[in-house]
Scaffold this active site. Structure first.
Site, mmCIF file in Angstrom:
data_model
loop_
_atom_site.group_PDB
_atom_site.id
_atom_site.type_symbol
_atom_site.label_atom_id
_atom_site.label_comp_id
_atom_site.label_asym_id
_atom_site.label_seq_id
_atom_site.Cartn_x
_atom_site.Cartn_y
_atom_site.Cartn_z
ATOM 1 N N GLY A 1 -0.183 -3.140 -30.608
ATOM 2 C CA GLY A 1 0.569 -1.313 -31.041
ATOM 3 C C GLY A 1 2.078 -1.669 -32.129
ATOM 4 O O GLY A 1 2.398 -1.190 -32.200
ATOM 5 N N SER A 2 1.707 -2.806 -32.715
ATOM 6 C CA SER A 2 2.697 -2.566 -33.950
ATOM 7 C C SER A 2 2.357 -1.893 -34.815
ATOM 8 O O SER A 2 3.500 -1.093 -35.480
ATOM 9 C CB SER A 2 2.459 -4.401 -34.576
ATOM 10 O OG SER A 2 0.966 -4.212 -35.554
ATOM 11 N N ASN A 3 1.643 -1.181 -35.375
ATOM 12 C CA ASN A 3 1.503 0.106 -35.471
ATOM 13 C C ASN A 3 2.169 1.300 -35.230
ATOM 14 O O ASN A 3 2.401 1.982 -36.129
ATOM 15 C CB ASN A 3 -0.069 0.273 -36.440
ATOM 16 C CG ASN A 3 -0.621 -0.339 -37.683
ATOM 17 O OD1 ASN A 3 0.296 0.096 -38.317
ATOM 18 N ND2 ASN A 3 -1.096 -1.044 -37.658
ATOM 19 N N MET B 1 -10.132 0.400 -29.344
ATOM 20 C CA MET B 1 -10.876 -0.522 -29.994
ATOM 21 C C MET B 1 -12.123 0.059 -28.929
ATOM 22 O O MET B 1 -12.434 -0.551 -28.861
ATOM 23 C CB MET B 1 -10.846 -2.239 -28.891
ATOM 24 C CG MET B 1 -9.637 -3.152 -29.991
ATOM 25 S SD MET B 1 -9.972 -2.552 -32.017
ATOM 26 C CE MET B 1 -11.039 -4.328 -31.646
ATOM 27 N N HIS C 1 -8.185 0.699 -40.775
ATOM 28 C CA HIS C 1 -9.142 -0.254 -40.835
ATOM 29 C C HIS C 1 -8.890 -1.189 -41.765
ATOM 30 O O HIS C 1 -7.818 -0.653 -43.274
ATOM 31 C CB HIS C 1 -10.771 0.240 -40.795
ATOM 32 C CG HIS C 1 -11.329 0.013 -40.890
ATOM 33 N ND1 HIS C 1 -11.635 -1.442 -39.610
ATOM 34 C CD2 HIS C 1 -12.004 -1.547 -41.611
ATOM 35 C CE1 HIS C 1 -12.895 -1.984 -40.579
ATOM 36 N NE2 HIS C 1 -12.776 -2.383 -41.827
#
Length: 220
Positions: free
Chosen positions: A31-33, A109, A128
């Site tokens: 969940g870094s983004n 994913m 991506h």
């Protein structure tokens, strides 16, 4: 020599949306983004609200990230659904319950189906870790290093049924250094992902008045 990374479009040229967008985040892992998007909102760099986070992974760390920020996080384990269309139908129902306008795939994913794309036409974004159309699919950074490219990067694109093939919204170029490993190159690409995704969302929100809203119908 550590050359600078480049973003397209120019952040200074991205207009401010006329009104905040309501986002739904799909995430399967760390969940870094999601965190980067949330921080951009808090800093006033992105006029948006994260209404809900959906994950398919019971162990995804994004669940703790969402909880810390008081954002609802819904688990829809893909193993509980016999078809991808069934999972997407459940996702759409949650998104509608939270009045989501834009679907943001942040490390999601799972391949999506027409069920989700019809419910949110041209309003599903994905990130991506390559300069599409090169190096689609899994292990994109590894693919780039094996091919010996001198420039890698990341891409935000609108999602279509064909994997990593939708119209490109924004890109960041990252020079490949002679000593790079998959891990070191990915870390630098990920740093650009965290800059690029909020900018790309801002661009899409500014252009959003030209796009159709959620259809309000499910297509199985």
């Amino acid at each position: 020599m550590n050359l600078p990374s480049l973003l397209w479009p120019d952040p200074d040229g991205i207009p401010v949306p006329s009104q905040p967008g309501i986002l739904g985040i799909l995430a399967s892992g760390n969940g870094s983004n999601f965190e980067a998007i949330a921080q951009a909102i808090e800093a006033g760099e992105l006029q948006a609200q994260i209404a809900v986070v959906i994950t398919n992974n019971p162990k995804a760390y994004v669940r703790q990230r969402a909880q810390k920020r008081g954002i609802p996080c819904v688990l829809l384990d893909h193993r509980d659904y016999p078809r991808r269309e069934d999972l997407d139908a459940a996702i759409v129902q949650v998104l509608w319950q939270h009045h989501v306008e834009w679907v943001i795939m942040a490390g999601w994913m799972r391949l999506v189906t027409q069920v989700l794309l019809s419910a949110y036409p041209d309003r599903v974004l994905n990130l991506h870790p390559s300069l599409l159309p090169s190096f689609k699919g899994l292990r994109a950074v590894e693919q780039a290093l094996k091919c010996g490219v001198k420039i890698a990067g990341c891409t935000v694109h609108r999602v279509t049924l064909e994997m990593d093939s939708g119209p490109i919204v924004a890109q960041a170029a990252v020079p490949v250094l002679p000593e790079d490993t998959v891990e070191s190159l990915y870390r630098r690409i990920q740093a650009q992902e965290h800059r690029l995704y909020p900018l790309a969302i801002r661009l899409c929100l500014a252009e959003g008045s030209l796009l159709p809203k959620s259809s309000g119908k499910l297509h199985n």
